[in-house]
Design a protein around this motif. Structure first.
Motif, PDB file in Angstrom:
ATOM      1  N   THR A  42      31.537  43.917  42.555  1.00 20.64           N
ATOM      2  CA  THR A  42      32.989  43.868  42.715  1.00 20.64           C
ATOM      3  C   THR A  42      33.629  44.571  41.535  1.00 20.64           C
ATOM      4  OG1 THR A  42      33.108  41.742  41.590  1.00 20.64           O
ATOM      5  CG2 THR A  42      32.953  41.698  43.986  1.00 20.64           C
ATOM      6  N   ASN A  43      34.703  45.239  41.805  1.00 30.20           N
ATOM      7  CA  ASN A  43      35.420  45.873  40.707  1.00 30.20           C
ATOM      8  C   ASN A  43      36.605  45.000  40.328  1.00 30.20           C
ATOM      9  OD1 ASN A  43      37.231  46.341  42.765  1.00 30.20           O
ATOM     10  ND2 ASN A  43      36.762  48.504  42.944  1.00 30.20           N
ATOM     11  N   SER A  44      37.210  45.304  39.229  1.00 29.79           N
ATOM     12  CA  SER A  44      38.303  44.469  38.729  1.00 29.79           C
ATOM     13  C   SER A  44      39.520  44.552  39.641  1.00 29.79           C
ATOM     14  CB  SER A  44      38.665  44.863  37.304  1.00 29.79           C
ATOM     15  OG  SER A  44      39.088  46.216  37.267  1.00 29.79           O
ATOM     16  N   ALA A  45      39.707  45.672  40.337  1.00 31.65           N
ATOM     17  CA  ALA A  45      40.851  45.804  41.239  1.00 31.65           C
ATOM     18  C   ALA A  45      40.732  44.817  42.403  1.00 31.65           C
ATOM     19  CB  ALA A  45      40.954  47.231  41.759  1.00 31.65           C
ATOM     20  N   THR A  46      39.514  44.675  42.940  1.00 28.43           N
ATOM     21  CA  THR A  46      39.301  43.733  44.036  1.00 28.43           C
ATOM     22  C   THR A  46      39.493  42.303  43.551  1.00 28.43           C
ATOM     23  OG1 THR A  46      37.695  45.276  44.979  1.00 28.43           O
ATOM     24  CG2 THR A  46      37.700  43.045  45.847  1.00 28.43           C
ATOM     25  N   SER A  47      38.930  41.988  42.379  1.00 27.97           N
ATOM     26  CA  SER A  47      39.076  40.640  41.826  1.00 27.97           C
ATOM     27  C   SER A  47      40.544  40.309  41.560  1.00 27.97           C
ATOM     28  CB  SER A  47      38.283  40.506  40.528  1.00 27.97           C
ATOM     29  OG  SER A  47      36.912  40.649  40.767  1.00 27.97           O
ATOM     30  N   SER A  48      41.280  41.262  41.019  1.00 24.88           N
ATOM     31  CA  SER A  48      42.694  41.002  40.731  1.00 24.88           C
ATOM     32  C   SER A  48      43.497  40.895  42.020  1.00 24.88           C
ATOM     33  CB  SER A  48      43.268  42.077  39.817  1.00 24.88           C
ATOM     34  OG  SER A  48      43.199  43.340  40.436  1.00 24.88           O
ATOM     35  N   ALA A  49      43.104  41.640  43.063  1.00 31.73           N
ATOM     36  CA  ALA A  49      43.802  41.531  44.348  1.00 31.73           C
ATOM     37  C   ALA A  49      43.565  40.152  44.973  1.00 31.73           C
ATOM     38  CB  ALA A  49      43.328  42.632  45.300  1.00 31.73           C
ATOM     39  N   VAL A  50      42.341  39.655  44.878  1.00 37.39           N
ATOM     40  CA  VAL A  50      42.042  38.308  45.385  1.00 37.39           C
ATOM     41  C   VAL A  50      42.820  37.270  44.590  1.00 37.39           C
ATOM     42  CG1 VAL A  50      40.214  36.567  45.620  1.00 37.39           C
ATOM     43  CG2 VAL A  50      39.771  38.925  46.292  1.00 37.39           C
ATOM     44  N   ASP A  51      42.842  37.425  43.268  1.00 34.68           N
ATOM     45  CA  ASP A  51      43.572  36.491  42.418  1.00 34.68           C
ATOM     46  C   ASP A  51      45.063  36.495  42.756  1.00 34.68           C
ATOM     47  OD1 ASP A  51      43.788  34.574  40.385  1.00 34.68           O
ATOM     48  OD2 ASP A  51      44.265  36.109  38.892  1.00 34.68           O
ATOM     49  N   GLU A  52      45.616  37.667  42.996  1.00 29.42           N
ATOM     50  CA  GLU A  52      47.039  37.780  43.333  1.00 29.42           C
ATOM     51  C   GLU A  52      47.345  37.086  44.666  1.00 29.42           C
ATOM     52  OE1 GLU A  52      50.908  38.468  42.823  1.00 29.42           O
ATOM     53  OE2 GLU A  52      49.343  38.910  41.349  1.00 29.42           O
ATOM     54  N   LEU A  53      46.466  37.271  45.651  1.00 27.29           N
ATOM     55  CA  LEU A  53      46.674  36.605  46.943  1.00 27.29           C
ATOM     56  C   LEU A  53      46.617  35.087  46.795  1.00 27.29           C
ATOM     57  CD1 LEU A  53      44.612  38.881  49.351  1.00 27.29           C
ATOM     58  CD2 LEU A  53      47.091  38.580  49.299  1.00 27.29           C
ATOM     59  N   ILE A  54      45.702  34.610  45.965  1.00 25.24           N
ATOM     60  CA  ILE A  54      45.590  33.158  45.754  1.00 25.24           C
ATOM     61  C   ILE A  54      46.821  32.632  45.029  1.00 25.24           C
ATOM     62  CG2 ILE A  54      44.305  31.381  44.499  1.00 25.24           C
ATOM     63  CD1 ILE A  54      41.762  32.914  45.195  1.00 25.24           C
ATOM     64  N   ARG A  55      47.311  33.369  44.049  1.00 29.62           N
ATOM     65  CA  ARG A  55      48.501  32.924  43.320  1.00 29.62           C
ATOM     66  C   ARG A  55      49.748  32.923  44.208  1.00 29.62           C
ATOM     67  NH1 ARG A  55      47.721  32.643  37.712  1.00 29.62           N
ATOM     68  NH2 ARG A  55      45.743  33.526  37.066  1.00 29.62           N
ATOM     69  N   GLN A  56      49.816  33.838  45.164  1.00 22.73           N
ATOM     70  CA  GLN A  56      50.947  33.865  46.088  1.00 22.73           C
ATOM     71  C   GLN A  56      50.903  32.689  47.069  1.00 22.73           C
ATOM     72  OE1 GLN A  56      50.838  37.645  48.032  1.00 22.73           O
ATOM     73  NE2 GLN A  56      51.442  38.784  46.199  1.00 22.73           N
ATOM     74  N   ASN A  57      49.714  32.338  47.513  1.00 21.17           N
ATOM     75  CA  ASN A  57      49.558  31.259  48.491  1.00 21.17           C
ATOM     76  C   ASN A  57      48.284  30.493  48.166  1.00 21.17           C
ATOM     77  OD1 ASN A  57      49.380  29.572  50.682  1.00 21.17           O
ATOM     78  ND2 ASN A  57      49.008  31.181  52.169  1.00 21.17           N
ATOM     79  N   ARG A  58      48.418  29.338  47.540  1.00 20.24           N
ATOM     80  CA  ARG A  58      47.257  28.554  47.123  1.00 20.24           C
ATOM     81  C   ARG A  58      46.482  27.972  48.303  1.00 20.24           C
ATOM     82  NH1 ARG A  58      45.834  28.574  41.674  1.00 20.24           N
ATOM     83  NH2 ARG A  58      47.674  28.872  40.413  1.00 20.24           N
ATOM     84  N   ARG A  59      47.070  27.973  49.488  1.00 22.02           N
ATOM     85  CA  ARG A  59      46.401  27.425  50.668  1.00 22.02           C
ATOM     86  C   ARG A  59      45.736  28.496  51.533  1.00 22.02           C
ATOM     87  NH1 ARG A  59      47.568  22.093  51.782  1.00 22.02           N
ATOM     88  NH2 ARG A  59      49.187  21.205  50.482  1.00 22.02           N
ATOM     89  N   ILE A  60      45.639  29.699  51.025  1.00 23.14           N
ATOM     90  CA  ILE A  60      45.033  30.791  51.778  1.00 23.14           C
ATOM     91  C   ILE A  60      43.532  30.545  51.905  1.00 23.14           C
ATOM     92  CG2 ILE A  60      44.578  32.287  49.794  1.00 23.14           C
ATOM     93  CD1 ILE A  60      45.558  34.641  51.565  1.00 23.14           C
ATOM     94  N   THR A  61      42.949  30.964  53.018  1.00 23.87           N
ATOM     95  CA  THR A  61      41.525  30.763  53.247  1.00 23.87           C
ATOM     96  C   THR A  61      40.748  32.023  52.884  1.00 23.87           C
ATOM     97  OG1 THR A  61      41.644  31.546  55.538  1.00 23.87           O
ATOM     98  CG2 THR A  61      42.029  29.192  55.158  1.00 23.87           C
ATOM     99  N   THR A  62      39.449  31.855  52.716  1.00 25.12           N
ATOM    100  CA  THR A  62      38.607  33.005  52.398  1.00 25.12           C
ATOM    101  C   THR A  62      38.613  34.001  53.554  1.00 25.12           C
ATOM    102  OG1 THR A  62      36.664  31.805  53.183  1.00 25.12           O
ATOM    103  CG2 THR A  62      37.091  31.762  50.826  1.00 25.12           C
TER     104      THR A  62
END
Length: 114
Positions: A42-62
């Motif tokens: 995984t690259n840092s861009a993908t990790s940061s995109a996942v982190d951003e999605l989680i921060r926007q919606n803590r109830r988001i599913t994998t």
């Protein structure tokens, strides 16, 4: 063979498989090494995109994250749990380990509560 050995007898297919291996010059009784699962890259861009999605919606599913970013659910799971250190608590993603600032903020009373 079952008449002689009873229920402890090996299945015929097991015996045939052993004979085939012996005829193929394999005399080692240990299992051959299994292929190792490929490492998730995984690259840092993908990790940061996942982190951003989680921060926007803590109830988001994998699954929702995987569809949004067009990556596999396994990769999303690896990023969330191994790279970002999140875990599910009450259907929300929260960090498993708190930083020192987060720990002290939890102990200090909320000024707006008084």
């Amino acid at each position: 063979m079952k008449e002689v050995n009873g229920e402890q007898c090996l299945a015929r297919c097991t015996i045939f498989r052993w004979c085939q291996r012996y005829e193929a010059r394999r005399v080692n009784i240990k299992d051959l090494p299994h292929p190792v699962q490929a490492h998730v890259v995984t690259n840092s861009a993908t990790s940061s995109a996942v982190d951003e999605l989680i921060r926007q919606n803590r109830r988001i599913t994998t699954r929702e994250i995987a569809v949004e970013l067009s990556i596999s659910k396994g990769t999303v799971h690896h990023i969330i749990h191994k790279k970002l250190g999140y875990g599910k608590v009450c259907a929300q993603w929260v960090p498993k380990h708190l930083s020192e600032n987060q720990k002290t903020a939890r102990w200090e009373p909320d000024p707006s509560a008084t």
